[in-house]
Design a protein around this motif. Sequence first.
Motif, PDB file in Angstrom:
ATOM      1  N   TYR A 203      48.544  15.402  18.255  1.00  0.00           N
ATOM      2  CA  TYR A 203      49.012  15.812  19.599  1.00  0.00           C
ATOM      3  C   TYR A 203      48.244  15.091  20.698  1.00  0.00           C
ATOM      4  O   TYR A 203      48.816  14.575  21.653  1.00  0.00           O
ATOM      5  CB  TYR A 203      48.861  17.319  19.756  1.00  0.00           C
ATOM      6  CG  TYR A 203      49.854  18.157  18.976  1.00  0.00           C
ATOM      7  CD1 TYR A 203      49.694  19.525  18.879  1.00  0.00           C
ATOM      8  CD2 TYR A 203      50.956  17.581  18.338  1.00  0.00           C
ATOM      9  CE1 TYR A 203      50.605  20.311  18.179  1.00  0.00           C
ATOM     10  CE2 TYR A 203      51.865  18.347  17.645  1.00  0.00           C
ATOM     11  CZ  TYR A 203      51.684  19.722  17.560  1.00  0.00           C
ATOM     12  OH  TYR A 203      52.583  20.502  16.874  1.00  0.00           O
ATOM     13  N   ALA A 204      46.940  15.058  20.605  1.00  0.00           N
ATOM     14  CA  ALA A 204      46.162  14.398  21.664  1.00  0.00           C
ATOM     15  C   ALA A 204      46.451  12.898  21.673  1.00  0.00           C
ATOM     16  O   ALA A 204      46.609  12.299  22.743  1.00  0.00           O
ATOM     17  CB  ALA A 204      44.671  14.666  21.459  1.00  0.00           C
ATOM     18  N   GLY A 205      46.560  12.313  20.485  1.00  0.00           N
ATOM     19  CA  GLY A 205      46.782  10.872  20.381  1.00  0.00           C
ATOM     20  C   GLY A 205      48.127  10.445  20.920  1.00  0.00           C
ATOM     21  O   GLY A 205      48.243   9.420  21.603  1.00  0.00           O
ATOM     22  N   MET A 206      49.177  11.228  20.654  1.00  0.00           N
ATOM     23  CA  MET A 206      50.508  10.833  21.128  1.00  0.00           C
ATOM     24  C   MET A 206      50.604  10.941  22.653  1.00  0.00           C
ATOM     25  O   MET A 206      51.203  10.082  23.313  1.00  0.00           O
ATOM     26  CB  MET A 206      51.606  11.630  20.436  1.00  0.00           C
ATOM     27  CG  MET A 206      51.594  13.112  20.625  1.00  0.00           C
ATOM     28  SD  MET A 206      52.983  13.958  19.776  1.00  0.00           S
ATOM     29  CE  MET A 206      52.518  13.793  18.056  1.00  0.00           C
ATOM     30  N   VAL A 207      49.933  11.937  23.202  1.00  0.00           N
ATOM     31  CA  VAL A 207      49.926  12.066  24.670  1.00  0.00           C
ATOM     32  C   VAL A 207      49.123  10.930  25.287  1.00  0.00           C
ATOM     33  O   VAL A 207      49.516  10.316  26.278  1.00  0.00           O
ATOM     34  CB  VAL A 207      49.365  13.438  25.092  1.00  0.00           C
ATOM     35  CG1 VAL A 207      49.106  13.507  26.599  1.00  0.00           C
ATOM     36  CG2 VAL A 207      50.326  14.549  24.672  1.00  0.00           C
ATOM     37  N   LEU A 208      47.990  10.616  24.675  1.00  0.00           N
ATOM     38  CA  LEU A 208      47.153   9.508  25.163  1.00  0.00           C
ATOM     39  C   LEU A 208      47.949   8.201  25.149  1.00  0.00           C
ATOM     40  O   LEU A 208      47.930   7.434  26.122  1.00  0.00           O
ATOM     41  CB  LEU A 208      45.912   9.374  24.286  1.00  0.00           C
ATOM     42  CG  LEU A 208      45.012   8.167  24.544  1.00  0.00           C
ATOM     43  CD1 LEU A 208      44.390   8.237  25.936  1.00  0.00           C
ATOM     44  CD2 LEU A 208      43.921   8.074  23.472  1.00  0.00           C
ATOM     45  N   TYR A 209      48.681   7.960  24.067  1.00  0.00           N
ATOM     46  CA  TYR A 209      49.497   6.746  23.957  1.00  0.00           C
ATOM     47  C   TYR A 209      50.528   6.701  25.082  1.00  0.00           C
ATOM     48  O   TYR A 209      50.696   5.692  25.773  1.00  0.00           O
ATOM     49  CB  TYR A 209      50.185   6.708  22.596  1.00  0.00           C
ATOM     50  CG  TYR A 209      51.158   5.569  22.410  1.00  0.00           C
ATOM     51  CD1 TYR A 209      52.502   5.824  22.161  1.00  0.00           C
ATOM     52  CD2 TYR A 209      50.740   4.242  22.483  1.00  0.00           C
ATOM     53  CE1 TYR A 209      53.413   4.788  22.002  1.00  0.00           C
ATOM     54  CE2 TYR A 209      51.632   3.197  22.324  1.00  0.00           C
ATOM     55  CZ  TYR A 209      52.970   3.470  22.079  1.00  0.00           C
ATOM     56  OH  TYR A 209      53.874   2.438  21.929  1.00  0.00           O
ATOM     57  N   GLN A 210      51.192   7.830  25.306  1.00  0.00           N
ATOM     58  CA  GLN A 210      52.228   7.884  26.349  1.00  0.00           C
ATOM     59  C   GLN A 210      51.625   7.582  27.724  1.00  0.00           C
ATOM     60  O   GLN A 210      52.207   6.858  28.526  1.00  0.00           O
ATOM     61  CB  GLN A 210      52.864   9.280  26.359  1.00  0.00           C
ATOM     62  CG  GLN A 210      54.125   9.389  27.207  1.00  0.00           C
ATOM     63  CD  GLN A 210      54.889  10.656  26.889  1.00  0.00           C
ATOM     64  OE1 GLN A 210      54.322  11.744  26.929  1.00  0.00           O
ATOM     65  NE2 GLN A 210      56.157  10.538  26.543  1.00  0.00           N
ATOM     66  N   LEU A 211      50.421   8.088  27.977  1.00  0.00           N
ATOM     67  CA  LEU A 211      49.776   7.837  29.272  1.00  0.00           C
ATOM     68  C   LEU A 211      49.341   6.383  29.395  1.00  0.00           C
ATOM     69  O   LEU A 211      49.556   5.732  30.426  1.00  0.00           O
ATOM     70  CB  LEU A 211      48.564   8.764  29.434  1.00  0.00           C
ATOM     71  CG  LEU A 211      48.834  10.272  29.494  1.00  0.00           C
ATOM     72  CD1 LEU A 211      47.507  11.044  29.607  1.00  0.00           C
ATOM     73  CD2 LEU A 211      49.749  10.629  30.649  1.00  0.00           C
ATOM     74  N   LEU A 212      48.768   5.834  28.328  1.00  0.00           N
ATOM     75  CA  LEU A 212      48.263   4.444  28.389  1.00  0.00           C
ATOM     76  C   LEU A 212      49.398   3.443  28.545  1.00  0.00           C
ATOM     77  O   LEU A 212      49.205   2.356  29.090  1.00  0.00           O
ATOM     78  CB  LEU A 212      47.431   4.132  27.146  1.00  0.00           C
ATOM     79  CG  LEU A 212      46.029   4.745  27.100  1.00  0.00           C
ATOM     80  CD1 LEU A 212      45.404   4.528  25.727  1.00  0.00           C
ATOM     81  CD2 LEU A 212      45.129   4.168  28.200  1.00  0.00           C
ATOM     82  N   LYS A 213      50.606   3.820  28.100  1.00  0.00           N
ATOM     83  CA  LYS A 213      51.758   2.909  28.236  1.00  0.00           C
ATOM     84  C   LYS A 213      52.047   2.631  29.707  1.00  0.00           C
ATOM     85  O   LYS A 213      52.608   1.599  30.051  1.00  0.00           O
ATOM     86  CB  LYS A 213      52.994   3.520  27.552  1.00  0.00           C
ATOM     87  CG  LYS A 213      52.950   3.434  26.029  1.00  0.00           C
ATOM     88  CD  LYS A 213      54.117   4.190  25.412  1.00  0.00           C
ATOM     89  CE  LYS A 213      55.414   3.401  25.452  1.00  0.00           C
ATOM     90  NZ  LYS A 213      56.478   4.077  24.660  1.00  0.00           N
TER      91      LYS A 213
END
Length: 343
Positions: free
Chosen positions: A11-21
């Motif tokens: 969960y934390a990783g997928m949100v982080l990925y979405q933000l970094l995009k």
Amino acid sequence: MKVAIVGVTGYAGMVLYQLLKSHPEVSQINLYGHDQKQAQPLYEAVPQFGPTETTLLLPYDADAIMADNQVVFFATSAGITNALAVPFIKAHFPVIDLSGDYRLKDPAQYEKWYHKPAADPKALQDAHFGLAEFENAQGHTYIANPGCYATATLLGLAPLVQQHLIVKDSLIVDAKSGTSGAGKKLTTLTHFSQTNENLQLYGINTHKHIPEIMQEVQTWDPEVPALQFTTTLLPVTTGLMATIYAKAAPGVNGAAVAKAFNDTYQNDFFVRFTSEQLPTLKQVVGSNFTDIGAIYNPVTNTILVVSVIDNVIKGAGGQAIQNFNQMFNFDPLAGLPTTVALP
Ligand SMILES: NC(=O)C1=CN([C@@H]2O[C@H](COP(=O)(O)OP(=O)(O)OC[C@H]3O[C@@H](n4cnc5c(N)ncnc54)[C@H](OP(=O)(O)O)[C@@H]3O)[C@@H](O)[C@H]2O)C=CC1
Ligand SMILES: CC(=O)N[C@@H](CCC(=O)OP(=O)(O)O)C(=O)O
């Protein structure tokens, strides 16, 4: 800048990925998974990203990560980076760790509260605790990103403790989180039938955020001896509220409390003091904001503080990006959401 994420399937990783995009300084995001024997389309591992997502989830390889990227984010479970991060530490390669493995300076404390072997004591000492509004990650290579309960609680406590407005042994924190705080792994506590239409306390006097909060609080005032901290699971997916109670020190009133919060956070874009208008989860979920309200009750001489965050944004990926921006001297607001999920 090329950045690596380990743990995008969480969960934390997928949100982080979405933000970094959407981060203006990030040109490429390389994703590494521990279960992958060969490259796998991200969509297969995380369908939420949709069939047009072309990024591949690569097999984990520390050397490849350091060769192909300039920083790595670990959004991995507790007890992983205490070993997995060792080659990066040896190489002084920039790491932003969303887990708790490097937050506690004392290895004995980590082993007591996490029930796992601690990381190398010197690495623990060298790690930077990335509470973004009070610490600066610039010049550090290992960032221990704070936990979600710790973030909301510490931001709610800071003005009271730093300005000595409270009776030091009177702290009570009643913190509540949505189920995404527990990650994607299913437990009896987070099973829908158990969580739905229910409220459940857990980790009573044993929560691993107690030492993390106390460690930081005692850098502000070593005379604060302890805090009574409880955690409750909310029947919502995302959002976290820390409700803080403290007896006011002699001579302290509502005006002094309001002044302390306004003075403390006047220059912090992502912390909004809402005075006596106590905040709700929906005014922050989806954003990197921490909203904090405070009310002094003269009848009981008690200060009530309510601090709310999105547990996977400000409580994890958002604060990780604040630390990333500090590390590399980027715009402090870059890549961070300022709008909430509506309605
Ligand atoms: N959820 C939240 O609100 C917050 C979480 N955190 C912290 O962030 C971290 C991630 O949390 P969260 O996303 O909720 O947890 P999840 O359980 O949802 O995800 C855990 C991630 O770690 C990966 N992982 C598990 N074991 C290993 C391993 N041996 N090697 C490499 N990767 C591994 C998983 O991969 P796979 O899918 O292959 O199993 C998955 O990507 C945790 O340390 C958590 O404490 C911090 C603040 C808030
Ligand atoms: C609802 C729920 O289970 N929440 C988690 C919060 C975990 C977290 O904040 O992450 P760290 O483990 O990195 O501190 C918990 O209480 O453990």
